[in-house]
Write an enzyme that holds these catalytic residues in place. Structure first.
Site: not given
Ligand code: AMP
Length: 218
Positions: A13, A88, A127, A160, A171
């Site tokens: 996203k 969300r 990531r 992160r 998540r």
């Protein structure tokens, strides 16, 4: 044009939002980015939000809704906006509708990035982000020119906190239990469109752009 990007963590996203908002000259509103900014600044909202973010949980609706409401009613959004990471859950979606109604705006389209769990996990676990300018890279899909160093500002690249394995799992579970139902919510409103989040980012951008053009949004 006013767009929502919907999809699990790791659907791409954020990366897609950056290219689409540049192409269509619309505002990029990422609740994740705004919350991380508040954490960096040590703001009160940031201190509360961090506790939830580190656990992979959703930050309480009132906090997130108030930041978004202030932003979407802004005067600077004349070409529109793309919401990334919001709403969300259904409560946030209802509150978004109210905020938009109050300012005479509406959502034109919700783009759902249908993404396999294998893709999500691969994207999140590889990531790396820049501590200085927040640029995103990926260890294998989009490596920086120099290992551990940002191409744009030479800042340090790190993982992160919430991309660690246990938090990623949480998540994804939170997405399944609280966010996935928004697919039907927006389907019923007739504004949901779908593209595959498993495509690489260039293909994903092309598919989304073609879809926007087909929908008469460009
Ligand atoms: P993201 O960058 O969109 O993956 O968001 C990172 C984290 O910020 C999420 O795991 C949540 O803890 C928090 N967050 C972002 N957007 C929202 C939202 N709309 N509602 C609640 N929490 C959010």
């Amino acid at each position: 044009m006013n767009i929502v990007l919907l999809g699990p963590p790791g659907a791409g996203k954020g990366t897609l939002a950056k290219t689409l908002t540049k192409e269509f000259k619309i505002a990029h509103i990422s609740t994740g980015d705004m919350l991380r900014e508040a954490v960096k600044k040590g703001a009160d909202i940031g201190k509360t939000a961090k506790k939830y973010m580190d656990r992979g949980e959703l930050v309480p609706d009132d906090i997130v809704v108030s930041i978004v409401a202030a932003r979407v009613s802004g005067e600077d959004l004349k070409n529109g906006f793309l919401l990334d990471g919001f709403p969300r859950n259904e409560k946030q979606a209802d509150r978004l509708d109210n905020s938009l109604n109050e300012t005479g705006k509406k959502l034109d389209l919700v783009l759902y990035l249908k993404t396999s769990q294998a893709t999500s996990i691969k994207r999140l676990s590889g990531r790396i982000v820049c501590v200085k300018c927040d640029a995103n890279f990926h260890l294998t899909n989009m490596p920086p020119r120099r290992k551990g160093v940002c191409d744009y500002c030479a800042g340090k690249l790190i993982q992160r906190d919430d991309d660690r394995e246990a938090t990623v799992k949480r998540r994804l579970t939170v997405y399944e239990s609280q966010t996935r139902s928004l697919i039907d919510y927006y389907k019923q409103k007739g504004i949901l469109r779908e593209v595959s989040g498993d495509l690489d980012i260039e293909q994903l951008f092309k598919s989304a752009k073609m879809l926007f053009e087909r929908e008469g949004l460009s």
